[in-house]
Design a protein around this motif. Structure first.
Motif, PDB file in Angstrom:
ATOM      1  N   ARG A 173     -12.215  57.219  -9.961  1.00 29.82           N
ATOM      2  CA  ARG A 173     -11.810  56.329 -11.048  1.00 29.82           C
ATOM      3  C   ARG A 173     -10.475  56.795 -11.600  1.00 29.82           C
ATOM      4  O   ARG A 173     -10.222  57.990 -11.714  1.00 29.82           O
ATOM      5  CB  ARG A 173     -12.866  56.374 -12.143  1.00 29.82           C
ATOM      6  CG  ARG A 173     -12.628  55.438 -13.292  1.00 29.82           C
ATOM      7  CD  ARG A 173     -13.804  55.471 -14.254  1.00 29.82           C
ATOM      8  NE  ARG A 173     -13.532  54.588 -15.385  1.00 29.82           N
ATOM      9  CZ  ARG A 173     -14.052  54.746 -16.580  1.00 29.82           C
ATOM     10  NH1 ARG A 173     -14.870  55.748 -16.804  1.00 29.82           N
ATOM     11  NH2 ARG A 173     -13.761  53.914 -17.548  1.00 29.82           N
ATOM     12  N   ALA A 174      -9.617  55.842 -11.932  1.00 33.01           N
ATOM     13  CA  ALA A 174      -8.336  56.149 -12.563  1.00 33.01           C
ATOM     14  C   ALA A 174      -8.174  55.250 -13.782  1.00 33.01           C
ATOM     15  O   ALA A 174      -8.429  54.046 -13.706  1.00 33.01           O
ATOM     16  CB  ALA A 174      -7.190  55.921 -11.589  1.00 33.01           C
ATOM     17  N   VAL A 175      -7.748  55.838 -14.900  1.00 31.11           N
ATOM     18  CA  VAL A 175      -7.543  55.086 -16.136  1.00 31.11           C
ATOM     19  C   VAL A 175      -6.193  55.488 -16.708  1.00 31.11           C
ATOM     20  O   VAL A 175      -5.906  56.671 -16.870  1.00 31.11           O
ATOM     21  CB  VAL A 175      -8.652  55.385 -17.176  1.00 31.11           C
ATOM     22  CG1 VAL A 175      -8.412  54.618 -18.460  1.00 31.11           C
ATOM     23  CG2 VAL A 175     -10.019  55.087 -16.602  1.00 31.11           C
ATOM     24  N   GLN A 176      -5.364  54.495 -17.017  1.00 29.19           N
ATOM     25  CA  GLN A 176      -4.071  54.775 -17.645  1.00 29.19           C
ATOM     26  C   GLN A 176      -4.299  54.934 -19.148  1.00 29.19           C
ATOM     27  O   GLN A 176      -4.895  54.067 -19.791  1.00 29.19           O
ATOM     28  CB  GLN A 176      -3.089  53.641 -17.362  1.00 29.19           C
ATOM     29  CG  GLN A 176      -1.685  53.965 -17.793  1.00 29.19           C
ATOM     30  CD  GLN A 176      -0.709  52.880 -17.386  1.00 29.19           C
ATOM     31  OE1 GLN A 176      -1.042  51.695 -17.425  1.00 29.19           O
ATOM     32  NE2 GLN A 176       0.478  53.286 -17.001  1.00 29.19           N
ATOM     33  N   VAL A 177      -3.845  56.022 -19.711  1.00 24.58           N
ATOM     34  CA  VAL A 177      -4.113  56.360 -21.105  1.00 24.58           C
ATOM     35  C   VAL A 177      -3.525  55.324 -22.060  1.00 24.58           C
ATOM     36  O   VAL A 177      -4.206  54.817 -22.945  1.00 24.58           O
ATOM     37  CB  VAL A 177      -3.580  57.773 -21.443  1.00 24.58           C
ATOM     38  CG1 VAL A 177      -3.704  58.057 -22.918  1.00 24.58           C
ATOM     39  CG2 VAL A 177      -4.307  58.823 -20.625  1.00 24.58           C
TER      40      VAL A 177
ATOM     41  N   ILE B  99      -8.130  54.678  -4.003  1.00 21.79           N
ATOM     42  CA  ILE B  99      -7.087  55.523  -4.576  1.00 21.79           C
ATOM     43  C   ILE B  99      -7.274  56.906  -3.961  1.00 21.79           C
ATOM     44  O   ILE B  99      -8.393  57.419  -3.900  1.00 21.79           O
ATOM     45  CB  ILE B  99      -7.213  55.590  -6.113  1.00 21.79           C
ATOM     46  CG1 ILE B  99      -7.127  54.200  -6.705  1.00 21.79           C
ATOM     47  CG2 ILE B  99      -6.135  56.499  -6.688  1.00 21.79           C
ATOM     48  CD1 ILE B  99      -7.496  54.149  -8.184  1.00 21.79           C
ATOM     49  N   LYS B 100      -6.193  57.496  -3.502  1.00 23.79           N
ATOM     50  CA  LYS B 100      -6.258  58.815  -2.864  1.00 23.79           C
ATOM     51  C   LYS B 100      -5.424  59.819  -3.649  1.00 23.79           C
ATOM     52  O   LYS B 100      -4.366  59.486  -4.176  1.00 23.79           O
ATOM     53  CB  LYS B 100      -5.698  58.754  -1.435  1.00 23.79           C
ATOM     54  CG  LYS B 100      -6.370  57.757  -0.532  1.00 23.79           C
ATOM     55  CD  LYS B 100      -7.704  58.244  -0.070  1.00 23.79           C
ATOM     56  CE  LYS B 100      -8.287  57.258   0.938  1.00 23.79           C
ATOM     57  NZ  LYS B 100      -9.562  57.699   1.438  1.00 23.79           N
TER      58      LYS B 100
ATOM     59  N   THR C 239      -6.622  50.598  -9.204  1.00 22.32           N
ATOM     60  CA  THR C 239      -5.315  50.688  -8.538  1.00 22.32           C
ATOM     61  C   THR C 239      -4.170  50.275  -9.446  1.00 22.32           C
ATOM     62  O   THR C 239      -3.049  50.734  -9.269  1.00 22.32           O
ATOM     63  CB  THR C 239      -5.288  49.845  -7.255  1.00 22.32           C
ATOM     64  OG1 THR C 239      -5.602  48.494  -7.581  1.00 22.32           O
ATOM     65  CG2 THR C 239      -6.273  50.380  -6.225  1.00 22.32           C
ATOM     66  N   THR C 240      -4.420  49.426 -10.434  1.00 23.75           N
ATOM     67  CA  THR C 240      -3.345  49.035 -11.349  1.00 23.75           C
ATOM     68  C   THR C 240      -2.944  50.163 -12.284  1.00 23.75           C
ATOM     69  O   THR C 240      -1.856  50.173 -12.830  1.00 23.75           O
ATOM     70  CB  THR C 240      -3.736  47.796 -12.190  1.00 23.75           C
ATOM     71  OG1 THR C 240      -4.935  48.087 -12.914  1.00 23.75           O
ATOM     72  CG2 THR C 240      -3.948  46.578 -11.303  1.00 23.75           C
TER      73      THR C 240
END
Length: 132
Positions: free
Chosen positions: A118-122, A21-22, A129-130
């Motif tokens: 890291r990315a987390v959808q609240v 993820i960029k 990536t999802t």
């Protein structure tokens, strides 16, 4: 979604940014924002965050006068555009922003590309990536 479609989707994501993820950050002239939004939508990256910022770089300071007093403006108004991508190559996003923001004069701005750890959808709790 069938198992084979999942593999194809995963392969596409890995090809775009090597599975990473960029975060593409650009600090540009405010009057170029409309062109940048259009260019990002054309490459498939419509999601962005825009922040009003001020700063200085190679753009020369401006001198002015108000009520008989001279002043110097060395912090120029800019906008910071942030776009997080996983399924679109970051290079495509950078090229779109650069082409849309370029006036050929000092003060056009800078673009930075940063790896997102890291990315987390609240709302859903999706990660990686999802979540993007």
């Amino acid at each position: 979604m069938s198992e084979s479609n999942r593999d194809e989707t995963t392969d596409e994501v890995e090809q775009s940014n090597d599975g990473d993820i960029k975060l593409v950050m650009a600090v540009v002239r405010p009057d170029r924002l409309s062109e940048i939004k259009t260019a990002l939508a054309e490459v498939g990256a419509p999601s962005l965050t825009v922040t009003q910022v001020s700063g200085r770089g190679s753009q020369p300071a401006k001198k002015g006068q108000w009520r008989g007093e001279s002043y110097t403006v060395d912090l120029h108004q800019k906008v910071k555009v942030e776009c997080v991508v996983a399924d679109i190559p970051a290079d495509d996003v950078v090229d779109a922003i650069r082409d849309a923001a370029n006036t050929g004069e000092p003060g056009d701005g800078k673009i930075f590309v940063v790896d997102v750890e890291r990315a987390v959808q609240v709302r859903t709790g999706k990660e990686g990536t999802t979540a993007v």
